[in-house]
Structures are given as structure tokens and as C-alpha cells.
Design a protein around this motif. Sequence first.
Motif, PDB file in Angstrom:
ATOM      1  N   ALA A  39     -23.540  72.352 106.889  1.00  0.00           N
ATOM      2  CA  ALA A  39     -22.659  71.200 107.108  1.00  0.00           C
ATOM      3  C   ALA A  39     -23.207  69.971 106.395  1.00  0.00           C
ATOM      4  O   ALA A  39     -24.419  69.717 106.410  1.00  0.00           O
ATOM      5  N   LEU A  40     -22.312  69.225 105.762  1.00  0.00           N
ATOM      6  CA  LEU A  40     -22.665  67.980 105.072  1.00  0.00           C
ATOM      7  C   LEU A  40     -21.807  66.874 105.661  1.00  0.00           C
ATOM      8  O   LEU A  40     -20.572  66.989 105.690  1.00  0.00           O
ATOM      9  N   PHE A  41     -22.455  65.826 106.155  1.00  0.00           N
ATOM     10  CA  PHE A  41     -21.720  64.746 106.806  1.00  0.00           C
ATOM     11  C   PHE A  41     -21.924  63.442 106.043  1.00  0.00           C
ATOM     12  O   PHE A  41     -23.052  62.967 105.903  1.00  0.00           O
ATOM     13  N   TYR A  42     -20.831  62.875 105.523  1.00  0.00           N
ATOM     14  CA  TYR A  42     -20.864  61.564 104.875  1.00  0.00           C
ATOM     15  C   TYR A  42     -20.416  60.526 105.898  1.00  0.00           C
ATOM     16  O   TYR A  42     -19.362  60.680 106.518  1.00  0.00           O
ATOM     17  N   TYR A  43     -21.206  59.479 106.063  1.00  0.00           N
ATOM     18  CA  TYR A  43     -20.814  58.436 107.005  1.00  0.00           C
ATOM     19  C   TYR A  43     -20.943  57.071 106.349  1.00  0.00           C
ATOM     20  O   TYR A  43     -21.729  56.855 105.423  1.00  0.00           O
ATOM     21  N   GLY A  44     -20.137  56.148 106.821  1.00  0.00           N
ATOM     22  CA  GLY A  44     -20.151  54.798 106.279  1.00  0.00           C
ATOM     23  C   GLY A  44     -19.076  53.964 106.932  1.00  0.00           C
ATOM     24  O   GLY A  44     -18.182  54.487 107.617  1.00  0.00           O
ATOM     25  N   ILE A  45     -19.113  52.653 106.713  1.00  0.00           N
ATOM     26  CA  ILE A  45     -18.175  51.749 107.366  1.00  0.00           C
ATOM     27  C   ILE A  45     -16.748  52.030 106.929  1.00  0.00           C
ATOM     28  O   ILE A  45     -16.508  52.670 105.895  1.00  0.00           O
ATOM     29  N   ALA A  46     -15.791  51.550 107.699  1.00  0.00           N
ATOM     30  CA  ALA A  46     -14.376  51.699 107.353  1.00  0.00           C
ATOM     31  C   ALA A  46     -14.112  51.096 105.986  1.00  0.00           C
ATOM     32  O   ALA A  46     -14.593  50.009 105.667  1.00  0.00           O
ATOM     33  N   GLY A  47     -13.372  51.823 105.155  1.00  0.00           N
ATOM     34  CA  GLY A  47     -12.996  51.306 103.854  1.00  0.00           C
ATOM     35  C   GLY A  47     -14.028  51.492 102.759  1.00  0.00           C
ATOM     36  O   GLY A  47     -13.833  51.036 101.629  1.00  0.00           O
ATOM     37  N   ILE A  48     -15.127  52.183 103.058  1.00  0.00           N
ATOM     38  CA  ILE A  48     -16.195  52.328 102.069  1.00  0.00           C
ATOM     39  C   ILE A  48     -15.860  53.396 101.021  1.00  0.00           C
ATOM     40  O   ILE A  48     -16.548  53.521 100.009  1.00  0.00           O
ATOM     41  N   GLY A  49     -14.799  54.171 101.264  1.00  0.00           N
ATOM     42  CA  GLY A  49     -14.359  55.135 100.245  1.00  0.00           C
ATOM     43  C   GLY A  49     -14.604  56.588 100.588  1.00  0.00           C
ATOM     44  O   GLY A  49     -14.648  57.443  99.699  1.00  0.00           O
ATOM     45  N   LYS A  50     -14.733  56.895 101.874  1.00  0.00           N
ATOM     46  CA  LYS A  50     -15.033  58.279 102.275  1.00  0.00           C
ATOM     47  C   LYS A  50     -13.872  59.221 101.991  1.00  0.00           C
ATOM     48  O   LYS A  50     -14.069  60.346 101.531  1.00  0.00           O
ATOM     49  N   SER A  51     -12.647  58.775 102.280  1.00  0.00           N
ATOM     50  CA  SER A  51     -11.478  59.635 102.046  1.00  0.00           C
ATOM     51  C   SER A  51     -11.278  59.885 100.554  1.00  0.00           C
ATOM     52  O   SER A  51     -10.956  61.007 100.132  1.00  0.00           O
ATOM     53  N   LYS A  52     -11.463  58.846  99.743  1.00  0.00           N
ATOM     54  CA  LYS A  52     -11.358  59.002  98.294  1.00  0.00           C
ATOM     55  C   LYS A  52     -12.447  59.947  97.788  1.00  0.00           C
ATOM     56  O   LYS A  52     -12.212  60.769  96.888  1.00  0.00           O
ATOM     57  N   LEU A  53     -13.625  59.845  98.384  1.00  0.00           N
ATOM     58  CA  LEU A  53     -14.723  60.729  98.023  1.00  0.00           C
ATOM     59  C   LEU A  53     -14.367  62.181  98.328  1.00  0.00           C
ATOM     60  O   LEU A  53     -14.622  63.079  97.510  1.00  0.00           O
ATOM     61  N   GLN A  54     -13.758  62.421  99.492  1.00  0.00           N
ATOM     62  CA  GLN A  54     -13.362  63.797  99.820  1.00  0.00           C
ATOM     63  C   GLN A  54     -12.404  64.361  98.782  1.00  0.00           C
ATOM     64  O   GLN A  54     -12.525  65.519  98.373  1.00  0.00           O
ATOM     65  N   LYS A  55     -11.441  63.557  98.356  1.00  0.00           N
ATOM     66  CA  LYS A  55     -10.498  64.006  97.325  1.00  0.00           C
ATOM     67  C   LYS A  55     -11.244  64.377  96.044  1.00  0.00           C
ATOM     68  O   LYS A  55     -10.920  65.375  95.382  1.00  0.00           O
ATOM     69  N   LYS A  56     -12.237  63.572  95.700  1.00  0.00           N
ATOM     70  CA  LYS A  56     -13.039  63.851  94.513  1.00  0.00           C
ATOM     71  C   LYS A  56     -13.786  65.168  94.670  1.00  0.00           C
ATOM     72  O   LYS A  56     -13.830  65.996  93.743  1.00  0.00           O
ATOM     73  N   LEU A  57     -14.389  65.395  95.825  1.00  0.00           N
ATOM     74  CA  LEU A  57     -15.151  66.619  96.064  1.00  0.00           C
ATOM     75  C   LEU A  57     -14.249  67.845  96.037  1.00  0.00           C
ATOM     76  O   LEU A  57     -14.634  68.911  95.545  1.00  0.00           O
ATOM     77  N   THR A 220     -11.929  61.394 108.737  1.00  0.00           N
ATOM     78  CA  THR A 220     -11.670  60.441 109.834  1.00  0.00           C
ATOM     79  C   THR A 220     -12.166  61.014 111.158  1.00  0.00           C
ATOM     80  O   THR A 220     -11.479  61.011 112.175  1.00  0.00           O
ATOM     81  N   TYR A 221     -13.408  61.505 111.160  1.00  0.00           N
ATOM     82  CA  TYR A 221     -13.963  62.190 112.332  1.00  0.00           C
ATOM     83  C   TYR A 221     -14.020  61.281 113.552  1.00  0.00           C
ATOM     84  O   TYR A 221     -13.879  61.742 114.690  1.00  0.00           O
ATOM     85  N   GLU A 222     -14.184  59.970 113.318  1.00  0.00           N
ATOM     86  CA  GLU A 222     -14.292  59.034 114.436  1.00  0.00           C
ATOM     87  C   GLU A 222     -13.026  58.970 115.278  1.00  0.00           C
ATOM     88  O   GLU A 222     -13.046  58.520 116.426  1.00  0.00           O
ATOM     89  N   ALA A 223     -11.893  59.433 114.725  1.00  0.00           N
ATOM     90  CA  ALA A 223     -10.626  59.367 115.456  1.00  0.00           C
ATOM     91  C   ALA A 223     -10.623  60.255 116.699  1.00  0.00           C
ATOM     92  O   ALA A 223      -9.805  60.050 117.608  1.00  0.00           O
ATOM     93  N   LEU A 224     -11.526  61.230 116.771  1.00  0.00           N
ATOM     94  CA  LEU A 224     -11.608  62.078 117.964  1.00  0.00           C
ATOM     95  C   LEU A 224     -11.899  61.258 119.223  1.00  0.00           C
ATOM     96  O   LEU A 224     -11.590  61.682 120.329  1.00  0.00           O
ATOM     97  N   TRP A 225     -12.494  60.076 119.033  1.00  0.00           N
ATOM     98  CA  TRP A 225     -12.885  59.240 120.178  1.00  0.00           C
ATOM     99  C   TRP A 225     -11.873  58.122 120.453  1.00  0.00           C
ATOM    100  O   TRP A 225     -12.104  57.304 121.328  1.00  0.00           O
ATOM    101  N   ILE A 256     -17.760  66.850 106.400  1.00  0.00           N
ATOM    102  CA  ILE A 256     -17.138  65.986 107.401  1.00  0.00           C
ATOM    103  C   ILE A 256     -17.400  64.532 107.023  1.00  0.00           C
ATOM    104  O   ILE A 256     -18.499  64.178 106.593  1.00  0.00           O
ATOM    105  N   CYS A 257     -16.384  63.694 107.160  1.00  0.00           N
ATOM    106  CA  CYS A 257     -16.535  62.262 106.880  1.00  0.00           C
ATOM    107  C   CYS A 257     -16.174  61.449 108.119  1.00  0.00           C
ATOM    108  O   CYS A 257     -15.152  61.710 108.767  1.00  0.00           O
ATOM    109  N   GLY A 258     -16.999  60.477 108.439  1.00  0.00           N
ATOM    110  CA  GLY A 258     -16.732  59.622 109.597  1.00  0.00           C
ATOM    111  C   GLY A 258     -17.515  58.324 109.499  1.00  0.00           C
ATOM    112  O   GLY A 258     -18.278  58.103 108.561  1.00  0.00           O
TER     113      GLY A 258
END
Length: 426
Positions: A39-57, A220-225, A256-258
Motif C-alpha cells: 500500500a502507498l498512501f499520499y497525504y497532503g492538505i486540501a488542494g495540494i494536487g492529490k487527485s490530479k496526481l492519481q490521474k497521472k499515476l 478523498t480517503y478523509e471523506a470516510l469520517w 490511497i490519497c487523503g
Amino acid sequence: MSIGPRPYNIKYRVFVDRETCVQTFEEFIRSSDNKEYNALFYYGIAGIGKSKLQKKLQSVLSEEYPEILWVSADLRNPSYRNVSTFLVALRDEIEKKCNAKFYLFNMAHAIFWKKGHPDIPIPKKTYPLIKEDSFFNSVINVLNETKPGPLGLIPVKLIFDIINKAPDSIRRFYEEQAISIDELASMEAYEIEKRLPGIFADDFTSNLGMNSRACIFIDTYEALWEGLRGKGSFHEKDKWIRECLIPNMRGVSWVICGREKLLWAEECDEDWKNYITEFRVKDLPEKYSEEFLKDCGIEDKDIRSVIVKASEGVPYYLNLSVDTYEQACRSKKPEVKDFADTKKKVFDTFVKYLDKYEIRALNILSVPNSWDLNLFQRLMEKFNQNYSPDEFTELIKYSFIKEDTDDNFSLHQLMRKSLQEHQDPT
């Protein structure tokens, strides 16, 4: 904002920087054959580009590793935070990409659905399990004929009759499963739901093997909470993923990104340190922010400079500023003052999924340059008595809080400025 049509064919915006993030992913994929769980988990503040990064990966997998099956689910969609719906969505994507058959999962899910909705027939036109499968269609017909009410029983004998008349491949499949239809029929809906991740994993393994070349993305893993913070155990919310899904899908790579670190090894099971890599997505350097804005057509150097400085390296801020620039261009020449509303939109994104007491705590903590546990407790006791000082360890998990020195913390500058500019006077 000027009124006018909004284009739906948005121009693709260049993907800048993040070479280290992509390199980490490629190393992760290449090493996946050597790990039982990965498992690889990318984390960072809102808007830092995690979703765009997932598309790239995902594009990296499609272009450079076409032999790897990949599917994705974004928990920004509220329905995907439900265990059964999440699994149905994954199953649908897998079936689109390979000739997989989730016979036991389909059966378990249908029985689960019927037990949870005894008075409602399974809608054939919209229920995602039916498809064009005549065998399963017959099962649905039998379930829909079940008498509603608390004593309505699952017609196990009729289901077995359908299985016995099915092709050998289907019949043998049900004979070889670890859990029987009799067992499923005897369970309550909530009991079946707890077993759905394991059943899904068994079907996946039956189709693709124990060491499958597959990668599953969760965003958007944080949405679980959302709406559940402070209610029950923090780690209870994703237990079905951490304990029931991933461990039963050996050989699968998970990305996973959150917004927050997972802390599975530190707070759940130290064995996770052997299987999970956590990688912080950092602020975008100014030169890449400049490159991005130039590529998007912002030629005015003064406007670019204002946007870059205000963004504090947050790509979401840059994207919103480009949207504002393009909207202004439709009616006039853009000016620096046109970008005043951007911070409000970024602030709304920052505080999404936080409850009101967490937001108030952050408002208070935006005043000092930094704080430690002692100052945090004193501030909460005086100004935010509904927020327990014991919540300190939960609060500092957020990616917009950084540890400056041992036991001394501060807020990300864009988050801090946004909080100060949007303080609730009460």
C-alpha cells in the motif's frame, strides 16, 4: 462574476512538478512482486494536487505497465463510503476491464440487499447486479417473490434449484466456496455486510489469482469520517478496508490519497510498517507555479506574481485563479482585484469534513505563530470548552498542521491566513 456560458470541454492543464511522487509510485509498482501486501498512501492538505496526481499515476500504468489491471474509487462520492456500494463500484470497473465473474459476491450482495429492503422488489432496470446474466436474473426473480415482512425467508431451496440447472462452471463455483448460501440466508443484513469485503476478495482471487498484477486507487480517503468525527473510535471508520479488504487481496497494490496520515502501523497494527509507505505531497515550488500559470495563458507578470505568492504552493488555489482569469477575459482585461474571492473558495475546501468545534479550535490556533500541547490545552479550556484538550493527538494528524520542532506545531500558511480572514466573530 460575468454571466455567460461555461465551456464543458475544459482545456487540459499541464501537470507540473511531482516527479518525486511519480518516481515513488514507479518504485512501489516495481517492488510489488516482492510483497504479500502493498500500500502507498499520499497525504497532503486540501488542494495540494492529490487527485490530479492519481490521474497521472493511472496514466503511467496505462502507458508503461499495460499488463497491470487498475481500477479506482473516489470517496468524494457519498455512496461509495458505504461498504456494499463501494464494492459494487469496484466490481463493475473490474468487469469492464477483464472477463471476471463475481458469482458469490453477487449472490451475497443480492441476499444482503433483500434482507435490508424486504418490502421492495429488486429493481431490474437499475440494480447493478443483474446485467445480462440470465442465471443471476433467475435468482433475482426468486428473491423478488419472497414474501415481505419480518418473517420473510430467503428461498434457499429455489436458489439451489437454479444453481443445479446452471452450467457446470457456475455450479462448481458455488460448491467450492468457503461460505454457503445456507449460511448467508441465516444471517442478518448487517452480518452479511461485514463479510462482503472478504467475499469480494475471494471472488477477485478466484478470477485473477493470488499474485494478480492489479492496482486499486482510492481518493478523498478523509471523506470516510465526514460527519462522524468524535463519534466512536477514529480507526473504526476504515476498519473494513484495513482489516477485511486489503489483507484478503494478496498481491494487489493499493494507492490511497487523503489529507491525514493513516497511522495504521503506529495505532492499529505495527505489522503495517512492513507493507505501507506514506508519502507527503508538499507545496508546489514557485518556479513550477509560474510555469503552470504561463502554460494556462496568464501573460501578465504582475497577476502571476500575486497569484503565486497568495497560493503558498497550493495547486487548487492556482486552478481557481486560472478559472477566475478565464472568466474575466470574457468581458474585460483581468486585474489583480478580480482574484479576491479565491481565498474564500480555498477556505471552504480546507474546512470540508471538519466539524464546527475543530474549525473553532483551528481559528484559535491561527493566532499564535506556533503552539505546543501546554498552550493548546490552555487555549481550548479558555476559548473552546466544547473541544476536549485530549483531542490534541487527533488534531495534529491533519496535513495542514506541521511539526516545526519537537512537540511544537504550526498551521500551513495558506490555511492560517484563510482562517484569520474568515473568522467567525462569535
